[in-house]
Design a protein around this motif. Structure first.
Motif, mmCIF file in Angstrom:
data_model
loop_
_atom_site.group_PDB
_atom_site.id
_atom_site.type_symbol
_atom_site.label_atom_id
_atom_site.label_comp_id
_atom_site.label_asym_id
_atom_site.label_seq_id
_atom_site.Cartn_x
_atom_site.Cartn_y
_atom_site.Cartn_z
ATOM 1 N N PHE A 1 -2.131 25.283 60.446
ATOM 2 C CA PHE A 1 -1.500 26.608 59.826
ATOM 3 C C PHE A 1 -1.446 26.669 58.463
ATOM 4 O O PHE A 1 -0.939 27.608 57.866
ATOM 5 C CB PHE A 1 0.157 26.211 60.429
ATOM 6 C CG PHE A 1 0.448 26.139 61.963
ATOM 7 C CD1 PHE A 1 0.266 27.242 62.838
ATOM 8 C CD2 PHE A 1 0.970 24.781 62.345
ATOM 9 C CE1 PHE A 1 0.444 26.939 64.082
ATOM 10 C CE2 PHE A 1 0.868 24.698 63.505
ATOM 11 C CZ PHE A 1 0.754 25.906 64.585
ATOM 12 N N GLY A 2 -2.103 25.897 57.859
ATOM 13 C CA GLY A 2 -2.298 26.069 56.159
ATOM 14 C C GLY A 2 -0.878 25.824 55.524
ATOM 15 O O GLY A 2 -0.541 26.227 54.519
ATOM 16 N N TRP A 3 -0.038 24.984 56.108
ATOM 17 C CA TRP A 3 1.335 24.631 55.422
ATOM 18 C C TRP A 3 0.944 23.546 54.391
ATOM 19 O O TRP A 3 0.307 22.542 54.472
ATOM 20 C CB TRP A 3 1.988 24.053 56.505
ATOM 21 C CG TRP A 3 2.833 25.126 57.562
ATOM 22 C CD1 TRP A 3 2.811 26.535 57.557
ATOM 23 C CD2 TRP A 3 3.342 24.712 58.897
ATOM 24 N NE1 TRP A 3 2.925 27.082 58.643
ATOM 25 C CE2 TRP A 3 3.648 26.122 59.504
ATOM 26 C CE3 TRP A 3 3.638 23.788 59.643
ATOM 27 C CZ2 TRP A 3 4.078 26.175 60.915
ATOM 28 C CZ3 TRP A 3 4.129 23.902 60.868
ATOM 29 C CH2 TRP A 3 4.587 25.076 61.494
ATOM 30 N N GLU A 4 1.831 23.920 53.421
ATOM 31 C CA GLU A 4 1.866 22.910 52.456
ATOM 32 C C GLU A 4 2.977 22.063 52.473
ATOM 33 O O GLU A 4 4.189 22.435 52.868
ATOM 34 C CB GLU A 4 1.866 23.613 51.058
ATOM 35 C CG GLU A 4 0.786 24.309 50.536
ATOM 36 C CD GLU A 4 0.825 24.823 49.317
ATOM 37 O OE1 GLU A 4 1.630 24.456 48.437
ATOM 38 O OE2 GLU A 4 -0.009 25.944 48.997
ATOM 39 N N LEU A 5 2.908 20.714 52.489
ATOM 40 C CA LEU A 5 4.025 19.880 52.643
ATOM 41 C C LEU A 5 4.261 18.996 51.425
ATOM 42 O O LEU A 5 3.449 18.880 50.749
ATOM 43 C CB LEU A 5 3.777 18.738 53.844
ATOM 44 C CG LEU A 5 3.684 19.400 55.251
ATOM 45 C CD1 LEU A 5 2.337 19.594 55.762
ATOM 46 C CD2 LEU A 5 4.699 19.121 56.171
ATOM 47 N N THR A 6 5.411 18.995 51.233
ATOM 48 C CA THR A 6 5.976 17.911 50.143
ATOM 49 C C THR A 6 6.523 16.481 50.534
ATOM 50 O O THR A 6 7.482 16.538 51.445
ATOM 51 C CB THR A 6 7.200 18.884 49.267
ATOM 52 O OG1 THR A 6 6.364 19.851 49.100
ATOM 53 C CG2 THR A 6 7.620 17.884 48.190
ATOM 54 N N ASP A 7 6.024 15.605 49.918
ATOM 55 C CA ASP A 7 6.742 14.268 50.182
ATOM 56 C C ASP A 7 7.907 14.085 49.570
ATOM 57 O O ASP A 7 8.203 14.146 48.504
ATOM 58 C CB ASP A 7 5.726 12.994 49.774
ATOM 59 C CG ASP A 7 4.468 13.156 50.844
ATOM 60 O OD1 ASP A 7 4.408 13.739 51.746
ATOM 61 O OD2 ASP A 7 3.455 12.724 50.186
ATOM 62 N N PHE A 8 8.825 13.421 50.569
ATOM 63 C CA PHE A 8 10.169 12.888 49.955
ATOM 64 C C PHE A 8 10.200 11.388 50.436
ATOM 65 O O PHE A 8 10.970 11.154 51.577
ATOM 66 C CB PHE A 8 11.199 13.708 50.556
ATOM 67 C CG PHE A 8 11.209 15.209 50.224
ATOM 68 C CD1 PHE A 8 12.037 15.606 49.014
ATOM 69 C CD2 PHE A 8 10.741 16.240 50.737
ATOM 70 C CE1 PHE A 8 11.952 16.905 48.785
ATOM 71 C CE2 PHE A 8 10.635 17.510 50.547
ATOM 72 C CZ PHE A 8 11.385 17.934 49.399
ATOM 73 N N GLY A 9 9.644 10.744 49.782
ATOM 74 C CA GLY A 9 9.697 9.409 49.881
ATOM 75 C C GLY A 9 8.510 9.068 50.797
ATOM 76 O O GLY A 9 7.691 9.999 51.204
ATOM 77 N N PRO A 10 8.313 7.649 51.245
ATOM 78 C CA PRO A 10 7.042 7.259 52.183
ATOM 79 C C PRO A 10 6.953 7.714 53.147
ATOM 80 O O PRO A 10 5.935 7.661 53.893
ATOM 81 C CB PRO A 10 7.075 5.682 51.846
ATOM 82 C CG PRO A 10 8.473 5.503 51.543
ATOM 83 C CD PRO A 10 9.025 6.768 50.801
ATOM 84 N N SER A 11 8.110 7.978 53.855
ATOM 85 C CA SER A 11 8.091 8.265 55.331
ATOM 86 C C SER A 11 8.816 9.877 55.796
ATOM 87 O O SER A 11 9.312 9.903 56.937
ATOM 88 C CB SER A 11 8.926 7.239 56.001
ATOM 89 O OG SER A 11 10.530 7.479 55.613
#
Length: 111
Positions: free
Chosen positions: A25-35
């Protein structure tokens, strides 16, 4: 006004899930911690929960409200069963409940 603003998916392999949704989908994901990773578009966002101890068994709709305590009381008055009491997370607080059919949802209030 309350509205579904988030859908959280269990992601046993968080890296594979991130790669899959970004590729498809071309989505950009942001990490909020390791999990935990999520989109942050401000519309209906997708969260990926990689911690099996915290992940729901099925997709988890999350409803955004202005007053978390009032929503908690309303769920209890209406016969909902609290499955996870109010807790904090980066960006706000939320709780989980089961509706009369046993479906789990969450309600959150942003910081």
């Amino acid at each position: 006004m309350a509205r579904i603003n988030f859908i959280e998916l269990p992601a046993g392999d968080l890296g594979a899930a991130r790669t899959f949704y970004a590729s498809v989908f071309g989505w950009e994901l942001t990490d909020f911690g390791p999990s935990y990773s999520s989109t942050t578009t401000g519309d209906v966002d997708l969260g990926l929960q990689g911690d099996g101890r915290e992940a729901s068994a099925a997709p988890l709709p999350v409803v955004l409200v202005d007053d978390l305590e009032a929503a908690y009381a309303a769920v209890e008055r209406a016969g909902g069963r609290i499955s996870k009491p109010i807790f904090g997370f980066p960006g706000g607080r939320r709780f989980h409940f089961l509706d009369p059919n046993g479906l789990e949802l969450a309600i959150m209030q942003a910081d």
